[in-house]
Design an enzyme around this catalytic site. Sequence first.
Site, PDB file in Angstrom:
ATOM      1  N   SER A 153       1.036 -29.298 -13.435  1.00 19.78           N
ATOM      2  CA  SER A 153       1.120 -30.666 -12.931  1.00 19.78           C
ATOM      3  C   SER A 153       0.637 -31.644 -13.984  1.00 19.78           C
ATOM      4  O   SER A 153      -0.167 -31.290 -14.862  1.00 19.78           O
ATOM      5  CB  SER A 153       0.250 -30.804 -11.672  1.00 19.78           C
ATOM      6  OG  SER A 153       0.042 -32.158 -11.316  1.00 19.78           O
ATOM      7  N   TYR A 156      -8.394 -30.124  -8.112  1.00 19.23           N
ATOM      8  CA  TYR A 156      -6.958 -29.954  -8.347  1.00 19.23           C
ATOM      9  C   TYR A 156      -6.668 -29.911  -9.845  1.00 19.23           C
ATOM     10  O   TYR A 156      -5.925 -29.046 -10.324  1.00 19.23           O
ATOM     11  CB  TYR A 156      -6.181 -31.093  -7.693  1.00 19.23           C
ATOM     12  CG  TYR A 156      -4.690 -31.010  -7.904  1.00 19.23           C
ATOM     13  CD1 TYR A 156      -3.939 -29.988  -7.324  1.00 19.23           C
ATOM     14  CD2 TYR A 156      -4.024 -31.953  -8.687  1.00 19.23           C
ATOM     15  CE1 TYR A 156      -2.567 -29.906  -7.517  1.00 19.23           C
ATOM     16  CE2 TYR A 156      -2.650 -31.886  -8.880  1.00 19.23           C
ATOM     17  CZ  TYR A 156      -1.924 -30.855  -8.294  1.00 19.23           C
ATOM     18  OH  TYR A 156      -0.565 -30.774  -8.497  1.00 19.23           O
TER      19      TYR A 156
END
Length: 297
Positions: A150, A175
Site C-alpha cells: 500500500s 497499518y
Amino acid sequence: MSRWTVTDIPDQTGRVAVVTGGNTGLGYETAAGLASRGARVVLAVRNLDKGKAAADLIVRRTPGADVTLQELDLTSLASVEDAAEQLRATHDRIDLLINNAGVMMTPKSTTQDGFELQFGTNHLGHFAFTGRLLDRVLAAPGARVVTVSSIGHRFGRVRFDDLGAERGYNRMAAYGQSKLSNLLFTYELQRRLTGTTTTALAAHPGGSSSELTRYLPGPVKLAFSPLEQSTEMGALPTLRAATDPHVSGGQYLGPGGFMEMRGYPKVVASNRRSHDVDVQRRLWTVSEELTGVTFPV
C-alpha cells in the site's frame, strides 16, 4: 505500455493461481481477471458462502471458468496450516500465489494467536501461508509470488521492540507497519529465490474504493475520495505483477497517475526503509520465530 489492462494478460491456460481474499474487492477482480485468461483459480477465503457467491459470479462473467474454494483465515496460524496442507494435497504446483487479503486501520484487536491484528493478518499470516506453500510454487516453472502492499507503507516503521503495539496503539501506524512489512518480506524473499525460476513482486492498488476503507478516519476518507478509482483499476497492478512477462522479480507496481492514487499500472518506487537489508533480514527471522514457519530457500 502506458495503458496496460486485463486484455494485456497473456494466456494463463493451465496455470494455477491462489488468491487470498479472492471473494471481494481487489481480490475478486484479481481472481476474475486471471480466470478470464484461462487460469485455474483458487479463492482462498475466510467465508465460504461469500466465496461461493464470488466464484459463481466469476463463472457468469467467464463461462467455463475454473474456480474453486479453499477456506483460509489469516488470523489463525492453525487455519493457515490446514489450508496449506489441503492445497498441497490437491495441487502439485502453484504458478501464482497472490497474497491479497488484508485489513486496514482497524480498532485495536488481536489475531487468534495474539498478534496485533493488522501485522498478524497482513504480514504474518501471508508469511506463514507462503512458506508452507513455497515448495509447490517452486515446482512451477516461472512461478510468481505477488504480495499486495500500500501507499501506506510510507508512514510505517517496524517497531521490533513493540510489534504488538502494547505501549500505545495507533491504527494508522499499525497499518503502515504491516504494509511496510509486506515490502520487506517481498524483497528478502526475492533475494532468497536467486537461482530459481520463481520470482517475488509487490503491488499496490492506489486509492481504490474497496470495503477495506470502512475503518478510515472520516476526514482522511473525505480528503482522498475524489482520487479513488474502481476496484477493477485497483487490481491492475497486482495482475500486471503476476502476469506481465516484462516485469522482474523484486519490482513494485502501482498506479501511474497523480500521487500513485489512480491510473494504469507501472513499476513504482517504495521508500528507503523498505530497502534496508538489515531490517528485511531481521523481520524474516522474527517472522519465522513468531509463526514457526521456515522456508525451503
